[in-house]
Design an enzyme around this catalytic site. Structure first.
Site, PDB file in Angstrom:
ATOM      1  N   ARG A  56      38.726  30.611  48.640  1.00 52.05           N
ATOM      2  CA  ARG A  56      39.818  30.144  49.501  1.00 52.05           C
ATOM      3  C   ARG A  56      41.096  30.878  49.132  1.00 52.05           C
ATOM      4  O   ARG A  56      41.518  30.865  47.984  1.00 52.05           O
ATOM      5  CB  ARG A  56      40.024  28.640  49.325  1.00 52.05           C
ATOM      6  CG  ARG A  56      40.939  28.033  50.374  1.00 52.05           C
ATOM      7  CD  ARG A  56      41.088  26.546  50.150  1.00 52.05           C
ATOM      8  NE  ARG A  56      41.922  26.255  48.991  1.00 52.05           N
ATOM      9  CZ  ARG A  56      43.261  26.203  49.024  1.00 52.05           C
ATOM     10  NH1 ARG A  56      43.892  26.445  50.155  1.00 52.05           N
ATOM     11  NH2 ARG A  56      43.958  25.922  47.938  1.00 52.05           N
TER      12      ARG A  56
ATOM     13  N   ARG B 122      50.185  29.370  53.278  1.00 53.42           N
ATOM     14  CA  ARG B 122      51.102  28.255  53.482  1.00 53.42           C
ATOM     15  C   ARG B 122      52.058  28.551  54.632  1.00 53.42           C
ATOM     16  O   ARG B 122      52.724  29.590  54.630  1.00 53.42           O
ATOM     17  CB  ARG B 122      51.906  27.986  52.213  1.00 53.42           C
ATOM     18  CG  ARG B 122      51.042  27.600  51.023  1.00 53.42           C
ATOM     19  CD  ARG B 122      51.893  27.398  49.803  1.00 53.42           C
ATOM     20  NE  ARG B 122      51.081  27.179  48.611  1.00 53.42           N
ATOM     21  CZ  ARG B 122      51.548  27.230  47.373  1.00 53.42           C
ATOM     22  NH1 ARG B 122      52.833  27.504  47.171  1.00 53.42           N
ATOM     23  NH2 ARG B 122      50.759  27.016  46.341  1.00 53.42           N
TER      24      ARG B 122
ATOM     25  N   ARG C 101      35.186  41.467  32.097  1.00 46.65           N
ATOM     26  CA  ARG C 101      36.231  42.443  32.366  1.00 46.65           C
ATOM     27  C   ARG C 101      37.299  42.286  31.290  1.00 46.65           C
ATOM     28  O   ARG C 101      37.495  41.197  30.732  1.00 46.65           O
ATOM     29  CB  ARG C 101      36.841  42.221  33.742  1.00 46.65           C
ATOM     30  CG  ARG C 101      35.915  42.592  34.873  1.00 46.65           C
ATOM     31  CD  ARG C 101      35.683  44.084  34.973  1.00 46.65           C
ATOM     32  NE  ARG C 101      36.890  44.770  35.461  1.00 46.65           N
ATOM     33  CZ  ARG C 101      37.041  46.089  35.444  1.00 46.65           C
ATOM     34  NH1 ARG C 101      36.099  46.875  34.935  1.00 46.65           N
ATOM     35  NH2 ARG C 101      38.147  46.647  35.929  1.00 46.65           N
TER      36      ARG C 101
ATOM     37  N   ARG D  29      49.802  44.833  37.575  1.00 48.27           N
ATOM     38  CA  ARG D  29      51.091  44.151  37.643  1.00 48.27           C
ATOM     39  C   ARG D  29      51.998  44.616  36.514  1.00 48.27           C
ATOM     40  O   ARG D  29      51.545  45.177  35.511  1.00 48.27           O
ATOM     41  CB  ARG D  29      50.923  42.632  37.591  1.00 48.27           C
ATOM     42  CG  ARG D  29      50.152  42.087  36.387  1.00 48.27           C
ATOM     43  CD  ARG D  29      49.932  40.590  36.565  1.00 48.27           C
ATOM     44  NE  ARG D  29      49.121  40.018  35.492  1.00 48.27           N
ATOM     45  CZ  ARG D  29      48.766  38.743  35.415  1.00 48.27           C
ATOM     46  NH1 ARG D  29      49.165  37.902  36.350  1.00 48.27           N
ATOM     47  NH2 ARG D  29      48.021  38.288  34.419  1.00 48.27           N
TER      48      ARG D  29
ATOM     49  N   GLU E  82      50.052  45.976  33.049  1.00 46.26           N
ATOM     50  CA  GLU E  82      48.728  45.413  32.777  1.00 46.26           C
ATOM     51  C   GLU E  82      47.669  46.210  33.536  1.00 46.26           C
ATOM     52  O   GLU E  82      47.711  46.291  34.763  1.00 46.26           O
ATOM     53  CB  GLU E  82      48.711  43.948  33.179  1.00 46.26           C
ATOM     54  CG  GLU E  82      47.432  43.209  32.811  1.00 46.26           C
ATOM     55  CD  GLU E  82      47.550  41.721  33.086  1.00 46.26           C
ATOM     56  OE1 GLU E  82      48.446  41.078  32.503  1.00 46.26           O
ATOM     57  OE2 GLU E  82      46.778  41.206  33.916  1.00 46.26           O
TER      58      GLU E  82
ATOM     59  N   TYR F 265      36.530  31.169  33.582  1.00 46.66           N
ATOM     60  CA  TYR F 265      37.970  31.231  33.447  1.00 46.66           C
ATOM     61  C   TYR F 265      38.515  29.820  33.616  1.00 46.66           C
ATOM     62  O   TYR F 265      38.210  29.135  34.590  1.00 46.66           O
ATOM     63  CB  TYR F 265      38.586  32.163  34.482  1.00 46.66           C
ATOM     64  CG  TYR F 265      40.071  32.309  34.272  1.00 46.66           C
ATOM     65  CD1 TYR F 265      40.565  33.201  33.333  1.00 46.66           C
ATOM     66  CD2 TYR F 265      40.972  31.508  34.965  1.00 46.66           C
ATOM     67  CE1 TYR F 265      41.924  33.313  33.099  1.00 46.66           C
ATOM     68  CE2 TYR F 265      42.332  31.609  34.743  1.00 46.66           C
ATOM     69  CZ  TYR F 265      42.798  32.513  33.810  1.00 46.66           C
ATOM     70  OH  TYR F 265      44.147  32.605  33.568  1.00 46.66           O
TER      71      TYR F 265
ATOM     72  N   ASP G 269      42.119  27.373  33.288  1.00 43.13           N
ATOM     73  CA  ASP G 269      43.556  27.259  33.076  1.00 43.13           C
ATOM     74  C   ASP G 269      43.836  26.427  31.826  1.00 43.13           C
ATOM     75  O   ASP G 269      42.977  25.694  31.334  1.00 43.13           O
ATOM     76  CB  ASP G 269      44.226  26.616  34.288  1.00 43.13           C
ATOM     77  CG  ASP G 269      44.347  27.579  35.459  1.00 43.13           C
ATOM     78  OD1 ASP G 269      44.409  28.802  35.212  1.00 43.13           O
ATOM     79  OD2 ASP G 269      44.371  27.112  36.612  1.00 43.13           O
TER      80      ASP G 269
END
Length: 383
Positions: free
Chosen positions: A182, A186, A259, A290, A315, A363, A365
């Site tokens: 997804r 917005r 990775r 970035r 990065e 991964y 958070d």
């Protein structure tokens, strides 16, 4: 009977290990935390350079809607008001707001209202459905198709494709669709990347958080569990392991794939380099994904000019073999099946507690990592 010196040996001084150790220490349990790096904090570690806290392993913004988690971290260090609002430098030479919102759409299509933006989005989604699903397929077969169905051709080609292919080192048409199930779109002028009710950066950097979490706990740094495995396995009743699960089992079934990232940090003799903490570079021709300007995590408004120097980090995505540091699991079918084989071994070992992104091969958070440490500690101790 061989009396163990510790109740828990915790392998890894990152977030899961430090939180688990803190909870155990509060209950009077004996803990030893070891880490092969020369510092605590795992990938949250900060280095102070010219008065600026540099996120050595990439930017980490804490965010949660769980008041319990927020109060827990703030009990060690106060978190500031930083709001994650990254920008994307696109191949057309323009800057776009992330996540994709009305500011992005105004810049991209010169629209003024949500209705105008939605009309273009729906038209491009419809075109994607007519092309991708016309041959009898009921679902997208890869990441490229998923992105086109979700966001349309303009956003995909300008802001998704190049960045994603750099990050994963593979064409989007060869990546599984679930990586990007997804795409947040917005129809409001809201540049806040997260929807959680609380977010920020610890004042003084993440090191202050880990100093609090590990206060009073035995810690041994530059210490590799695998160098003296037999010794470490016999020093405690239980092992909390936060490293790579395949390495723990000596790659019995093969190597899990990851990775990695490479960082180039530069001190710049100016007060304000890019005006934002994070700017993504979505062009495939730019080798880095970035640029991070670290002072913006803790310095706001005109205060950025108080320090005439700034520090930036470029990065670069990399194959894990190039740097040896595993950052992102490659969650394809082959690796998920392999992980489940290792996980079955861990579930059969009542001395072993796995936690964190490497041990769980996903991964996660920061706030969910803390919640998971709470849960695993409660399961283990009955508290």
């Amino acid at each position: 009977m061989n009396e163990k010196k510790y109740d828990f040996l915790i392998v890894g001084a990152g977030l899961f290990g430090a939180v688990f150790a803190c909870l155990a220490h509060r209950k009077g349990l004996r803990c030893l935390v070891i880490d092969k790096r020369p510092h605590t904090g795992g990938n949250l570690y900060c280095e102070n350079t010219n008065g600026i806290n540099v996120h050595r392993y990439g930017p980490h913004i804490f965010h949660t809607s769980d008041r319990r988690i927020w109060d827990f971290v703030n009990s060690f260090v106060h978190f500031n008001r930083f709001t994650n609002a990254p920008l994307a430098y696109a191949p057309d030479g323009k800057l776009y707001n992330l996540p994709f919102n009305m500011n992005t759409f105004c810049r991209l299509w010169d629209v003024k209202t949500p209705g105008e933006a939605l009309e273009i989005l729906e038209r491009q989604r419809r075109e994607a459905r007519e092309t991708i699903l016309a041959d009898g397929h009921s679902a997208p077969r890869n990441l490229e198709e998923q992105a086109l169905l979700s966001a349309g051709k303009d956003i995909y080609r300008l802001l998704v494709k190049g960045y994603t292919e750099k990050q994963w080192g593979r064409p989007c048409c060869e990546l599984p669709s679930f990586i990007i199930r997804r795409i947040p779109l917005r129809l409001t002028f809201d540049n806040n990347y997260f929807t959680d009710t609380m977010q920020g950066i610890p004042e003084g950097g993440y090191n202050a958080l880990f100093d609090g979490l590990l206060d009073g706990i035995d810690v041994s740094l530059s210490t590799d569990f695998f160098d003296r495995r037999e010794h470490w396995e016999n020093i405690a009743h239980k092992i909390v392991f936060t490293g790579k699960i395949d390495e723990f089992y000596n790659y019995r079934f093969g190597h899990l794939q990851y990775r990695s990232l490479r960082f180039e940090t530069e001190i710049i003799q100016q007060a304000n380099f890019q005006g934002n903490a994070v700017v993504n570079y979505t062009s495939a021709s730019v080798p880095y994904t970035r640029i991070i300007e670290h002072k913006h995590f803790e310095t706001f408004g005109d205060d950025v000019y108080t320090n005439p120097i700034t520090v930036i980090t470029r990065e670069y995505p990399a194959a894990c073999e190039e740097s040896g540091e595993a950052f992102y699991p490659v969650n394809d079918d082959r690796n998920r099946e392999l992980y489940e084989r290792y996980r079955s071994l861990a579930l059969a070992d009542d001395r072993l507690i796995l936690g964190g992104r490497l041990a769980e091969y996903r991964y996660i958070d920061m706030a969910p990592v803390i919640a998971e440490a709470f849960r695993r500690f409660s399961e283990t101790t009955g508290d």
